[in-house]
Design a protein around this motif. Structure first.
Motif, mmCIF file in Angstrom:
data_model
loop_
_atom_site.group_PDB
_atom_site.id
_atom_site.type_symbol
_atom_site.label_atom_id
_atom_site.label_comp_id
_atom_site.label_asym_id
_atom_site.label_seq_id
_atom_site.Cartn_x
_atom_site.Cartn_y
_atom_site.Cartn_z
ATOM 1 N N THR A 51 2.715 -22.390 3.320
ATOM 2 C CA THR A 51 1.816 -23.321 4.589
ATOM 3 C C THR A 51 0.244 -22.626 5.075
ATOM 4 N N PHE A 52 0.183 -21.072 5.566
ATOM 5 C CA PHE A 52 -0.515 -20.134 6.123
ATOM 6 C C PHE A 52 -0.923 -19.994 5.349
ATOM 7 N N LEU A 53 -1.096 -19.880 3.707
ATOM 8 C CA LEU A 53 -1.632 -18.764 2.654
ATOM 9 C C LEU A 53 -1.294 -17.429 3.436
ATOM 10 N N CYS A 54 -0.112 -17.336 3.633
ATOM 11 C CA CYS A 54 -0.312 -15.442 3.703
ATOM 12 C C CYS A 54 1.157 -15.024 4.041
ATOM 13 N N CYS A 55 0.794 -13.200 3.298
ATOM 14 C CA CYS A 55 2.893 -13.114 2.864
ATOM 15 C C CYS A 55 2.699 -11.439 4.084
ATOM 16 N N GLY A 56 3.477 -11.329 4.575
ATOM 17 C CA GLY A 56 4.214 -10.511 5.415
ATOM 18 C C GLY A 56 3.737 -10.135 6.485
ATOM 19 N N LYS A 57 3.257 -8.698 6.954
ATOM 20 C CA LYS A 57 3.348 -8.093 7.841
ATOM 21 C C LYS A 57 2.642 -7.102 7.877
ATOM 22 N N ARG A 58 2.057 -6.608 8.095
ATOM 23 C CA ARG A 58 0.217 -5.678 7.738
ATOM 24 C C ARG A 58 1.477 -4.043 8.719
ATOM 25 N N SER A 59 2.316 -2.937 7.754
ATOM 26 C CA SER A 59 2.187 -1.776 8.913
ATOM 27 C C SER A 59 0.431 -1.599 8.755
ATOM 28 N N PRO A 60 0.757 -0.624 10.841
ATOM 29 C CA PRO A 60 -0.171 -0.074 11.044
ATOM 30 C C PRO A 60 -0.031 0.672 10.230
ATOM 31 N N PHE A 61 0.615 1.577 9.598
ATOM 32 C CA PHE A 61 0.217 3.085 8.993
ATOM 33 C C PHE A 61 0.793 2.835 7.376
ATOM 34 N N GLY A 62 0.452 1.891 7.222
ATOM 35 C CA GLY A 62 0.421 1.147 5.433
ATOM 36 C C GLY A 62 1.102 1.445 4.796
ATOM 37 N N ILE A 63 2.417 1.584 5.575
ATOM 38 C CA ILE A 63 3.766 1.767 4.447
ATOM 39 C C ILE A 63 5.125 1.131 4.842
ATOM 40 N N LEU A 64 5.169 0.710 3.873
ATOM 41 C CA LEU A 64 6.143 -0.758 4.026
ATOM 42 C C LEU A 64 7.488 -0.026 3.228
ATOM 43 N N GLU A 65 8.574 -0.985 3.519
ATOM 44 C CA GLU A 65 9.867 -0.693 3.482
ATOM 45 C C GLU A 65 10.150 -1.599 1.845
ATOM 46 N N ARG A 66 10.845 -1.193 1.453
ATOM 47 C CA ARG A 66 10.950 -1.556 0.257
ATOM 48 C C ARG A 66 11.167 -2.999 0.303
ATOM 49 N N SER A 67 12.618 -3.771 0.964
ATOM 50 C CA SER A 67 12.462 -4.728 1.897
ATOM 51 C C SER A 67 11.421 -5.857 1.562
ATOM 52 N N GLU A 68 10.823 -4.792 2.933
ATOM 53 C CA GLU A 68 9.141 -6.059 3.063
ATOM 54 C C GLU A 68 8.516 -5.810 1.659
ATOM 55 N N ALA A 69 8.213 -5.021 0.832
ATOM 56 C CA ALA A 69 7.547 -4.981 0.125
ATOM 57 C C ALA A 69 7.803 -5.786 -0.873
#
Length: 265
Positions: free
Chosen positions: A152-170
């Motif tokens: 709906t918002f044409l977005c995806c996920g949340k950006r980590s402030p450190f630029g590192i995402l867990e595997r489940s988030e990625a």
């Protein structure tokens, strides 16, 4: 300017102002209906959480907006009818509607000043809860709700402030979805545009209600004092006994032994 001319000018201004007030009322009602049933707000409100932070705010905003729109339309209708028919009671009713709208708008402005990010925080908190539950314990329901919000918002996920995402988030943002904007920023950008529209309508509502209160109170006193707003007059025939002199020089005629005078009402 003569008193009669001032009254007629105020009547014309009242009719024009009532038109804009009614137009504002329909605009507010349309906006509230679109917001309540629109996909951007509804998708957040319909999330099946044990405690949805945004659901109460969503319903409260709808009921307040519809109530204000109804009072604006009612006040404009009463004032228009009162100006045309010179009805003192209807003019008082229109004035009361404008006073209620003015007080409500002041309360809304004060609430927005004290809590400028309450709606935004409620929507972001709801998305955070859905996102965290989908990441920690992925279930078909949570993943479907998260996917619906992101589409709906044409977005995806949340950006980590450190630029590192867990595997489940990625795994939630892959392919073309990975290039989309962060959902928190997308929701904030959408709400910023919506709040600008609300601020514009609130400012217009305050200005119109203040001017309408001034005009309606002036016309109410004019009607009470007996000033005709725009009437040319009607004539009635009053019989008088033979030999009685009329109180003021006016049109009269003699017929069949009785004198008739024409009195201007």
């Amino acid at each position: 300017m003569r008193p009669g001319s001032r009254v007629r000018a105020a009547k014309c201004q009242m009719l024009a102002t009532s038109f804009f007030v009614m137009l504002l009322g329909f605009s507010v009602a349309t906006m509230e209906v679109l917001n309540y049933f629109g996909e951007h707000f509804a998708i957040i409100s319909q999330v099946s959480l044990e405690r949805n932070p945004y659901d109460a705010v969503h319903h409260w905003a709808f009921y307040v907006g519809i109530s204000l729109a109804g009072l604006l339309i009612l006040g404009a209708s009463l004032s228009t009818t009162a100006a045309v028919k010179e009805a003192q009671g209807l003019m008082a009713g229109g004035f009361l509607c404008f006073v209620l709208v003015f007080c409500a708008l002041l309360q809304v402005a004060y609430w927005r000043f004290r809590n400028p990010t309450q709606v935004e925080d409620a929507m972001l908190d709801t998305y955070d809860l859905v996102y965290d539950q989908a990441v920690r314990s992925p279930s078909s329901i949570r993943l479907q709700e998260l996917a619906a919000i992101q589409d709906t918002f044409l977005c995806c996920g949340k950006r980590s402030p450190f630029g590192i995402l867990e595997r489940s988030e990625a795994d939630l943002c892959q392919g073309e979805e990975a290039a989309r904007e962060d959902c928190l920023q997308s929701i904030q950008s959408f709400l910023r545009t919506h709040q600008n529209i609300i601020s514009m309508l609130s400012s217009a509502g305050l200005a119109l209600t203040v001017y309408s209160m001034l005009l309606s109170s002036f016309l109410w006193f004019a009607i009470l004092s007996g000033y005709n707003l725009d009437r040319k007059g009607t004539y009635t025939v009053t019989p008088r006994a033979r030999g009685c002199q009329p109180q003021e020089p006016s049109l009269f005629r003699h017929s069949q032994g009785e004198a008739y005078t024409s009195t201007l009402l």
